[in-house]
Design an enzyme around this catalytic site. Structure first.
Site, PDB file in Angstrom:
ATOM      1  N   HIS A   1      -6.544   2.823   0.671  1.00  0.00           N
ATOM      2  CA  HIS A   1      -6.215   3.212   2.052  1.00  0.00           C
ATOM      3  C   HIS A   1      -7.016   4.491   2.253  1.00  0.00           C
ATOM      4  O   HIS A   1      -6.769   5.483   1.550  1.00  0.00           O
ATOM      5  CB  HIS A   1      -4.698   3.454   2.142  1.00  0.00           C
ATOM      6  CG  HIS A   1      -4.207   3.895   3.484  1.00  0.00           C
ATOM      7  ND1 HIS A   1      -3.121   3.305   4.113  1.00  0.00           N
ATOM      8  CD2 HIS A   1      -4.594   4.908   4.292  1.00  0.00           C
ATOM      9  CE1 HIS A   1      -2.892   3.913   5.265  1.00  0.00           C
ATOM     10  NE2 HIS A   1      -3.775   4.909   5.393  1.00  0.00           N
TER      11      HIS A   1
ATOM     12  N   HIS B   1      -8.831   7.892   2.592  1.00  0.00           N
ATOM     13  CA  HIS B   1      -8.305   9.267   2.593  1.00  0.00           C
ATOM     14  C   HIS B   1      -9.379  10.248   2.186  1.00  0.00           C
ATOM     15  O   HIS B   1     -10.298   9.912   1.438  1.00  0.00           O
ATOM     16  CB  HIS B   1      -7.114   9.398   1.629  1.00  0.00           C
ATOM     17  CG  HIS B   1      -7.395   8.900   0.241  1.00  0.00           C
ATOM     18  ND1 HIS B   1      -7.398   7.557  -0.076  1.00  0.00           N
ATOM     19  CD2 HIS B   1      -7.710   9.558  -0.899  1.00  0.00           C
ATOM     20  CE1 HIS B   1      -7.694   7.414  -1.356  1.00  0.00           C
ATOM     21  NE2 HIS B   1      -7.899   8.626  -1.889  1.00  0.00           N
TER      22      HIS B   1
ATOM     23  N   HIS C   1      -3.996   1.460   8.383  1.00  0.00           N
ATOM     24  CA  HIS C   1      -4.639   1.121   7.114  1.00  0.00           C
ATOM     25  C   HIS C   1      -6.099   0.695   7.305  1.00  0.00           C
ATOM     26  O   HIS C   1      -6.392  -0.277   8.006  1.00  0.00           O
ATOM     27  CB  HIS C   1      -3.878  -0.017   6.419  1.00  0.00           C
ATOM     28  CG  HIS C   1      -4.438  -0.354   5.078  1.00  0.00           C
ATOM     29  ND1 HIS C   1      -3.896   0.113   3.916  1.00  0.00           N
ATOM     30  CD2 HIS C   1      -5.533  -1.090   4.729  1.00  0.00           C
ATOM     31  CE1 HIS C   1      -4.621  -0.327   2.892  1.00  0.00           C
ATOM     32  NE2 HIS C   1      -5.616  -1.061   3.366  1.00  0.00           N
TER      33      HIS C   1
ATOM     34  N   CYS D   1       0.846  -1.194   0.000  1.00  0.00           N
ATOM     35  CA  CYS D   1       0.000   0.000   0.000  1.00  0.00           C
ATOM     36  C   CYS D   1       0.882   1.245   0.000  1.00  0.00           C
ATOM     37  O   CYS D   1       1.662   1.449   0.937  1.00  0.00           O
ATOM     38  CB  CYS D   1      -0.929   0.002   1.215  1.00  0.00           C
ATOM     39  SG  CYS D   1      -1.809   1.558   1.445  1.00  0.00           S
TER      40      CYS D   1
ATOM     41  N   GLY E   1     -14.104   5.806  -8.533  1.00  0.00           N
ATOM     42  CA  GLY E   1     -12.833   6.461  -8.832  1.00  0.00           C
ATOM     43  C   GLY E   1     -11.741   6.245  -7.796  1.00  0.00           C
ATOM     44  O   GLY E   1     -10.686   6.869  -7.874  1.00  0.00           O
TER      45      GLY E   1
ATOM     46  N   HIS F   1      -9.778  13.867   0.161  1.00  0.00           N
ATOM     47  CA  HIS F   1      -9.125  14.847  -0.713  1.00  0.00           C
ATOM     48  C   HIS F   1      -9.585  16.235  -0.269  1.00  0.00           C
ATOM     49  O   HIS F   1     -10.783  16.440  -0.040  1.00  0.00           O
ATOM     50  CB  HIS F   1      -9.602  14.699  -2.165  1.00  0.00           C
ATOM     51  CG  HIS F   1      -9.209  13.431  -2.845  1.00  0.00           C
ATOM     52  ND1 HIS F   1      -8.226  13.379  -3.803  1.00  0.00           N
ATOM     53  CD2 HIS F   1      -9.676  12.165  -2.719  1.00  0.00           C
ATOM     54  CE1 HIS F   1      -8.117  12.140  -4.258  1.00  0.00           C
ATOM     55  NE2 HIS F   1      -8.983  11.375  -3.616  1.00  0.00           N
TER      56      HIS F   1
HETATM   57  P1  5GP Z   1      -8.298   8.081  -5.089  1.00  0.00           P
HETATM   58  O1  5GP Z   1      -8.259   7.932  -6.583  1.00  0.00           O
HETATM   59  O2  5GP Z   1      -8.068   6.737  -4.413  1.00  0.00           O
HETATM   60  O3  5GP Z   1      -9.494   8.791  -4.539  1.00  0.00           O
HETATM   61  O4  5GP Z   1      -7.079   9.037  -4.714  1.00  0.00           O
HETATM   62  C1  5GP Z   1      -5.765   8.606  -4.680  1.00  0.00           C
HETATM   63  C2  5GP Z   1      -4.908   9.792  -4.948  1.00  0.00           C
HETATM   64  O5  5GP Z   1      -3.590   9.468  -4.545  1.00  0.00           O
HETATM   65  C3  5GP Z   1      -4.830  10.196  -6.421  1.00  0.00           C
HETATM   66  O6  5GP Z   1      -5.319  11.525  -6.581  1.00  0.00           O
HETATM   67  C4  5GP Z   1      -3.349  10.075  -6.763  1.00  0.00           C
HETATM   68  O7  5GP Z   1      -2.896  11.128  -7.574  1.00  0.00           O
HETATM   69  C5  5GP Z   1      -2.680  10.092  -5.404  1.00  0.00           C
HETATM   70  N1  5GP Z   1      -1.449   9.309  -5.332  1.00  0.00           N
HETATM   71  C6  5GP Z   1      -1.266   8.048  -5.809  1.00  0.00           C
HETATM   72  N2  5GP Z   1      -0.009   7.626  -5.537  1.00  0.00           N
HETATM   73  C7  5GP Z   1       0.593   8.652  -4.874  1.00  0.00           C
HETATM   74  C8  5GP Z   1       1.913   8.826  -4.345  1.00  0.00           C
HETATM   75  O8  5GP Z   1       2.784   7.949  -4.412  1.00  0.00           O
HETATM   76  N3  5GP Z   1       2.184  10.014  -3.733  1.00  0.00           N
HETATM   77  C9  5GP Z   1       1.245  11.003  -3.615  1.00  0.00           C
HETATM   78  N4  5GP Z   1       1.637  12.133  -3.007  1.00  0.00           N
HETATM   79  N5  5GP Z   1       0.000  10.880  -4.119  1.00  0.00           N
HETATM   80  C10 5GP Z   1      -0.326   9.717  -4.742  1.00  0.00           C
HETATM   81 ZN    ZN Z   2      -2.354   1.444   3.624  1.00  0.00          ZN
END
Ligand code: 5GP
Ligand code: ZN
Length: 143
Positions: A96, A98, A45, A3, A91, A100
């Protein structure tokens, strides 16, 4: 477990960290929707919004509120989105949990989701289905 956010929390992978305490971490998204796009995570996690324990979610939400204000002030943003994607179809790409925080500036809002229309009485049947599923919530709140 494989992860990327656990790796960032454990400092195995690098990130541009803007806030850290014992339980939580906030860092800039590597592929941002806008300048200052931030991710706020629990260090532990949990896969998504449904599996993070309530007390931890409350603290994380309060922190996300605080950081949203700090980001808005720092970047002189006009507004911001707080969002959480849950499941591949929604999306989610990192499993893990989070939040935004996406700062918004006048005239930059291109990310409008499409809307649909209900047929007559369809809206009621959707509301009924959801209300049936909500029925146990009060009991949950009262322990
Ligand atoms: P999700 O698509 O799961 O809602 O958001 C995951 C976010 O994590 C995406 O916007 C992606 O750009 C960001 N992300 C993925 N891998 C990394 C990483 O290694 N470092 C950082 N800083 N952001 C990441
Ligand atoms: Zn994790």
């Amino acid at each position: 477990m494989d992860c990327i956010f656990c790796d960032i929390a454990e400092k195995i992978s690098e990130a541009e960290i803007i806030f850290e305490n014992e339980k939580f971490l906030a860092f800039l998204d590597i592929n941002p929707v806008n300048y200052g796009h931030t991710l706020v995570i629990p260090k532990k996690h949990y896969d998504n919004f449904l599996t993070i324990p309530a007390t931890e979610l409350e603290e994380l939400t309060r922190l996300t509120q605080y950081l949203s204000g700090a980001i808005k002030r720092a970047l002189k943003a006009d507004g911001f989105n707080v969002i959480s994607n849950n499941g591949i179809t929604a999306g989610q790409s990192v499993f893990h949990f989070h939040f935004h925080i996406i700062p918004r500036f006048e005239n930059d809002f291109h990310m409008r989701p499409r809307t649909i229309e209900y047929n007559t009485s369809e809206i009621e049947s959707y509301a009924e289905k959801i209300k049936e599923s909500i029925s146990k919530y009060e009991g949950l709140l009262n322990g």
